[in-house]
Design a protein around this motif. Structure first.
Motif, PDB file in Angstrom:
ATOM      1  N   LEU A 165       5.085  -1.070   4.414  1.00 25.18           N
ATOM      2  CA  LEU A 165       5.168  -1.757   3.646  1.00 25.18           C
ATOM      3  C   LEU A 165       4.372  -2.211   2.587  1.00 25.18           C
ATOM      4  N   ALA A 166       3.179  -2.919   3.248  1.00 27.40           N
ATOM      5  CA  ALA A 166       2.378  -2.977   1.802  1.00 27.40           C
ATOM      6  C   ALA A 166       2.350  -2.048   0.953  1.00 27.40           C
ATOM      7  N   TRP A 167       2.096  -0.303   1.519  1.00 28.64           N
ATOM      8  CA  TRP A 167       1.691   1.108   0.665  1.00 28.64           C
ATOM      9  C   TRP A 167       3.122   1.104  -0.109  1.00 28.64           C
ATOM     10  N   VAL A 168       3.980   0.719   0.424  1.00 31.16           N
ATOM     11  CA  VAL A 168       5.156   1.119  -0.657  1.00 31.16           C
ATOM     12  C   VAL A 168       5.225  -0.105  -1.534  1.00 31.16           C
ATOM     13  N   GLN A 220       3.943   3.540 -10.092  1.00 33.08           N
ATOM     14  CA  GLN A 220       4.751   3.049 -11.570  1.00 33.08           C
ATOM     15  C   GLN A 220       4.703   2.509 -12.448  1.00 33.08           C
ATOM     16  N   CYS A 221       3.759   1.243 -12.474  1.00 28.20           N
ATOM     17  CA  CYS A 221       3.523   0.114 -13.383  1.00 28.20           C
ATOM     18  C   CYS A 221       2.169   0.098 -13.976  1.00 28.20           C
ATOM     19  N   LEU A 222       1.585   0.281 -13.842  1.00 29.29           N
ATOM     20  CA  LEU A 222       0.287   0.440 -13.843  1.00 29.29           C
ATOM     21  C   LEU A 222      -0.308   1.765 -14.257  1.00 29.29           C
ATOM     22  N   ALA A 223      -0.292   2.306 -13.839  1.00 32.62           N
ATOM     23  CA  ALA A 223      -0.719   4.237 -14.027  1.00 32.62           C
ATOM     24  C   ALA A 223       0.183   4.303 -15.241  1.00 32.62           C
ATOM     25  N   TRP A 224       1.368   3.697 -15.852  1.00 32.95           N
ATOM     26  CA  TRP A 224       2.724   4.454 -16.423  1.00 32.95           C
ATOM     27  C   TRP A 224       2.242   3.342 -17.278  1.00 32.95           C
ATOM     28  N   GLY A 225       1.478   2.170 -17.599  1.00 31.16           N
ATOM     29  CA  GLY A 225       0.984   1.466 -18.936  1.00 31.16           C
ATOM     30  C   GLY A 225      -0.183   2.244 -19.656  1.00 31.16           C
ATOM     31  N   ARG A 239      10.670   2.294  -5.206  1.00 32.44           N
ATOM     32  CA  ARG A 239       9.442   2.714  -6.418  1.00 32.44           C
ATOM     33  C   ARG A 239      10.095   2.206  -7.054  1.00 32.44           C
ATOM     34  N   LEU A 240      11.420   2.587  -7.577  1.00 38.14           N
ATOM     35  CA  LEU A 240      11.869   1.969  -8.898  1.00 38.14           C
ATOM     36  C   LEU A 240      12.680   0.825  -8.444  1.00 38.14           C
ATOM     37  N   ALA A 241      13.022   0.366  -7.430  1.00 34.41           N
ATOM     38  CA  ALA A 241      13.679  -0.903  -7.158  1.00 34.41           C
ATOM     39  C   ALA A 241      12.548  -1.727  -7.761  1.00 34.41           C
ATOM     40  N   ILE A 242      11.160  -1.971  -7.188  1.00 33.23           N
ATOM     41  CA  ILE A 242      10.150  -2.572  -6.882  1.00 33.23           C
ATOM     42  C   ILE A 242       9.416  -2.265  -8.479  1.00 33.23           C
ATOM     43  N   SER A 243       9.296  -1.625  -9.273  1.00 37.13           N
ATOM     44  CA  SER A 243       8.725  -1.590 -10.624  1.00 37.13           C
ATOM     45  C   SER A 243       9.721  -2.319 -11.451  1.00 37.13           C
ATOM     46  N   GLY A 244      11.437  -1.638 -11.081  1.00 35.49           N
ATOM     47  CA  GLY A 244      12.150  -2.775 -12.111  1.00 35.49           C
ATOM     48  C   GLY A 244      12.043  -3.744 -12.391  1.00 35.49           C
ATOM     49  N   VAL A 245      11.597  -4.724 -10.984  1.00 37.44           N
ATOM     50  CA  VAL A 245      11.630  -5.528 -10.350  1.00 37.44           C
ATOM     51  C   VAL A 245      10.599  -6.980 -11.814  1.00 37.44           C
TER      52      VAL A 245
END
Length: 310
Positions: free
Chosen positions: A215-218, A226-231, A41-47
């Motif tokens: 993989l798609a769900w991850v 992590q990105c949309l909801a946090w935003g 989750r953090l790796a994908i959002s970091g990118v």
């Protein structure tokens, strides 16, 4: 115009909280370890945040201390997510998300110890109500679920980790105001680094997705949750009163409880529902920021003067 902006912010905050609640459903169904799920989750959002920071032209803070605080915030966020995932697997999304929401009381404790913030009688009362609510939720769960102890411990400790993460975000901004995309990029890096060793030790053989659908769900979990909801939440909170924010944030554990009960067939009896409602009420009370005593006194005398001498 102001009412329209407030309405839009309220809707955005509710949608963001519901999306977060739906994230727990992904964790419950994808066969990946809790620590590995936090890593991805953090790796994908970091990118994603690194690309957004590049597009927006945001730069790293000049202060090394601010960078260290951001990385520490990410490390604590990683432990928060991993322990929350463990709690989801043990007691279900609903109870685990409710326990994680107790972070507000850990924040109050940190504020009292490190920032000399005094606690009001209302906040102390809310803590007692929350403890009673958790006991009401836990008593039937311990009777029917052998993993309840682990689920409650990891759920409550995850709230403490989230509170620590938020504290280091505050220390980052106190040291040097940091643009949001860069801040979230650094937080993601700190979380990824903190998750590598625990993931390899605890989730051996359960680190990678087992199918293209997993993989798609991850990917959805790392980008949307992590990105949309946090935003949406970060955009909405500054535009609303603290009282309304505290109330609307309760939509996250409510959504998780409803999902747990209706979609995952989690048995939740009337005592647990009552405990959940009491705990959410206590969280709402704890989120209220009391007015300073001097300000209340000034407003009282101002109203008295206007009524009698104007």
């Amino acid at each position: 115009m102001a009412d329209s902006a407030s309405r839009s912010a309220s809707i955005g905050l509710v949608i963001g909280c519901i999306i977060f609640g739906l994230g727990s459903l992904i964790v419950a169904h994808v066969d990946i370890g809790g620590w590995a799920m936090a890593f991805w989750r953090l790796a994908i959002s970091g990118v994603v945040f690194a690309m957004l920071a590049k597009v927006a032209g945001q730069r790293l803070p000049a202060s090394r201390r601010a960078i260290v605080y951001s990385l520490l915030s990410g490390a604590f966020l990683g432990f928060d997510l991993a322990l929350w995932h463990e709690s989801i697997h043990a007691v279900g999304p609903g109870i685990s998300t409710l326990l994680n929401s107790l972070q507000i009381f850990f924040l109050a404790a940190i504020g009292f110890v490190y920032f000399s913030e005094r606690q009001s009688i209302l906040q102390l009362l809310s803590l007692c109500l929350a403890m009673l609510g958790v006991a009401m939720i836990g008593s039937p769960e311990f009777a029917q679920n052998s993993a309840a102890t682990w689920g409650f411990v990891t759920g409550i400790v995850s709230g403490a980790m989230l509170a620590a993460s938020m504290t280091f975000i505050r220390k980052t901004h106190d040291t040097e105001p940091t643009p949001i995309f860069v801040l979230m990029q650094l937080i993601s890096i700190g979380g990824v680094l903190a998750m590598i060793v625990p993931m390899l030790l605890i989730d051996q053989g359960n680190i990678l997705p087992n199918s293209w659908s997993e993989l798609a769900w991850v990917l959805v979990y790392g980008t949307v949750m992590q990105c949309l909801a946090w935003g949406l939440i970060a955009y909405s909170i500054p535009k609303l009163s603290l009282t309304l924010v505290g109330l609307l944030l309760l939509t996250e554990p409510i959504a998780a409880l409803v999902i747990d009960y209706s979609w995952l067939d989690k048995p939740i009896n009337s005592l647990q529902w009552a405990g959940a409602l009491l705990t959410m009420f206590a969280i709402f009370l704890g989120s209220l920021k009391p007015k300073p005593r001097a300000l209340r006194r000034y407003r009282f005398f101002a109203k008295f003067y206007k009524r009698n001498y104007k």
